[in-house]
Design a protein around this motif. Sequence first.
Motif, short mmCIF file in Angstrom:
data_model
loop_
_atom_site.label_atom_id
_atom_site.label_comp_id
_atom_site.label_asym_id
_atom_site.label_seq_id
_atom_site.Cartn_x
_atom_site.Cartn_y
_atom_site.Cartn_z
N PRO A 24 11.13 12.40 -17.18
CA PRO A 24 11.84 12.01 -18.40
C PRO A 24 13.05 11.14 -18.05
CG PRO A 24 11.52 14.41 -18.29
CD PRO A 24 11.18 13.85 -16.93
N PRO A 25 13.24 10.02 -18.75
CA PRO A 25 14.41 9.19 -18.46
C PRO A 25 15.69 9.92 -18.85
CG PRO A 25 13.28 8.40 -20.44
CD PRO A 25 12.44 9.51 -19.88
N ARG A 26 16.77 9.66 -18.10
CA ARG A 26 18.04 10.34 -18.38
C ARG A 26 19.12 9.34 -18.79
NH1 ARG A 26 19.90 14.02 -13.58
NH2 ARG A 26 19.78 12.06 -12.44
N GLY A 27 19.89 9.73 -19.78
CA GLY A 27 21.07 8.94 -20.15
C GLY A 27 20.81 7.54 -20.67
N VAL A 28 19.62 7.27 -21.16
CA VAL A 28 19.29 5.91 -21.62
C VAL A 28 20.04 5.59 -22.92
CG1 VAL A 28 17.44 4.36 -22.38
CG2 VAL A 28 17.00 6.06 -20.60
N VAL A 29 20.80 4.50 -22.91
CA VAL A 29 21.51 4.10 -24.13
C VAL A 29 21.00 2.79 -24.69
CG1 VAL A 29 23.62 5.39 -23.61
CG2 VAL A 29 23.38 3.04 -22.78
N GLY A 30 20.12 2.11 -23.95
CA GLY A 30 19.57 0.86 -24.45
C GLY A 30 18.58 0.27 -23.46
N ALA A 46 23.94 5.51 -19.54
CA ALA A 46 25.31 5.97 -19.77
C ALA A 46 26.00 6.25 -18.43
CB ALA A 46 25.29 7.24 -20.61
N PRO A 47 27.31 5.98 -18.36
CA PRO A 47 28.04 6.22 -17.10
C PRO A 47 28.24 7.71 -16.79
CG PRO A 47 29.53 5.40 -18.79
CD PRO A 47 28.15 5.32 -19.38
N ARG A 48 27.96 8.57 -17.78
CA ARG A 48 27.97 10.00 -17.51
C ARG A 48 26.73 10.59 -18.17
NH1 ARG A 48 31.94 13.21 -15.67
NH2 ARG A 48 33.73 12.02 -16.37
N LEU A 49 25.93 11.30 -17.38
CA LEU A 49 24.72 11.90 -17.92
C LEU A 49 25.07 13.14 -18.75
CD1 LEU A 49 22.39 11.58 -14.77
CD2 LEU A 49 22.65 9.98 -16.69
N PRO A 54 28.47 11.87 -13.11
CA PRO A 54 28.80 10.45 -13.21
C PRO A 54 27.62 9.62 -12.71
CG PRO A 54 30.50 11.66 -12.03
CD PRO A 54 29.33 12.58 -12.14
N PHE A 55 27.31 8.52 -13.41
CA PHE A 55 26.14 7.72 -13.06
C PHE A 55 26.54 6.25 -12.98
CE2 PHE A 55 21.97 5.77 -13.65
CZ PHE A 55 21.19 6.57 -12.82
N PRO A 56 26.78 5.74 -11.77
CA PRO A 56 27.29 4.37 -11.63
C PRO A 56 26.26 3.27 -11.91
CG PRO A 56 27.00 5.38 -9.46
CD PRO A 56 26.71 6.45 -10.47
N LEU A 110 30.61 1.20 -22.17
CA LEU A 110 29.85 2.42 -22.50
C LEU A 110 30.70 3.68 -22.34
CD1 LEU A 110 26.56 1.48 -20.59
CD2 LEU A 110 26.98 1.25 -23.05
N GLY A 111 31.92 3.51 -21.82
CA GLY A 111 32.81 4.64 -21.65
C GLY A 111 33.44 4.64 -20.27
N HIS A 112 34.65 5.21 -20.17
CA HIS A 112 35.36 5.25 -18.90
C HIS A 112 35.08 6.58 -18.19
CE1 HIS A 112 38.44 4.32 -15.96
NE2 HIS A 112 38.88 5.55 -16.09
N VAL A 113 34.64 6.48 -16.95
CA VAL A 113 34.38 7.69 -16.15
C VAL A 113 35.23 7.57 -14.88
CG1 VAL A 113 32.64 8.99 -14.86
CG2 VAL A 113 32.07 8.03 -17.10
N GLU A 114 36.24 8.41 -14.83
CA GLU A 114 37.25 8.32 -13.77
C GLU A 114 36.66 8.41 -12.36
OE1 GLU A 114 40.27 7.36 -14.47
OE2 GLU A 114 40.73 7.34 -12.32
N GLU A 115 35.69 9.29 -12.17
CA GLU A 115 35.13 9.52 -10.82
C GLU A 115 34.51 8.26 -10.21
OE1 GLU A 115 34.66 11.37 -13.61
OE2 GLU A 115 33.69 13.27 -13.10
N ILE A 116 34.05 7.34 -11.08
CA ILE A 116 33.39 6.14 -10.55
C ILE A 116 34.15 4.86 -10.92
CG2 ILE A 116 31.05 7.08 -10.32
CD1 ILE A 116 30.40 5.97 -13.11
N ALA A 117 35.40 5.03 -11.35
CA ALA A 117 36.21 3.86 -11.71
C ALA A 117 36.31 2.90 -10.52
CB ALA A 117 37.60 4.30 -12.15
N GLY A 118 36.03 1.64 -10.74
CA GLY A 118 36.12 0.63 -9.68
C GLY A 118 34.93 0.59 -8.74
N ILE A 119 34.01 1.53 -8.91
CA ILE A 119 32.82 1.57 -8.05
C ILE A 119 31.64 1.06 -8.87
CG2 ILE A 119 31.24 3.05 -6.75
CD1 ILE A 119 33.70 5.07 -6.62
N SER A 120 30.99 0.00 -8.41
CA SER A 120 29.84 -0.49 -9.16
C SER A 120 28.57 0.07 -8.54
CB SER A 120 29.85 -2.02 -9.27
OG SER A 120 29.76 -2.63 -8.01
N ALA A 121 27.67 -0.76 -8.08
CA ALA A 121 26.40 -0.25 -7.57
C ALA A 121 25.74 -1.27 -6.65
CB ALA A 121 25.46 0.08 -8.74
#
Length: 167
Positions: A24-30, A46-49, A54-56, A110-121
């Motif tokens: 099943p897909p998780r956290g899909v927003v679009g 979504a940046p947080r599941l 946290p999901f970068p 999509l929202g600010h998630v502190e744990e992954i702020a500044g970290i992309s992928a």
Amino acid sequence: MTPTAATAVTDQDLVVLAEQLGRPPRGVVGIAARCVCGRPLVVRTAPRLDDGTPFPTTYYLTCPPAVAAVSTLEASGLMKELTARLAEDEELAAAYRRAHEAYLADREELGHVEEIAGISAGGMPTRVKCLHVLAGHALAAGPGVNPIGDEVLALVRDEWRPDRCTC
Ligand SMILES: [Zn+2]
């Protein structure tokens, strides 16, 4: 024809995504990019599941033939070569840093998630670690945003391309 712009996720998309991912897909927003046949190519996540993780990786490549083509490229050891080029080519490094900033800006919407702020992928902004992530970003953002992602799409073009359905 290029993949269509980001669109809302439908119930049918969720069925296809579960099939593509084998779970099943998780956290899909679009849906950030679609095949010409309409099936999802890249999901926007979504940046947080829901479970709080946290999901970068905002843009996730889901289309199995595309994933396979990029995996073949990864197996050739291209990441090491591209990372070395980033250290030597200032123009490429600057464009890649801008891709990193664009990725973070998209995710921030999509929202600010502190744990992954500044970290992309994908290894951005200074390394190349996952070609799937970079190709996903290039498909979602369109050409000219992620130079390495654009290059990956060009390299797999004989095997897989977004304007020809191989779903
Ligand atoms: Zn298709």
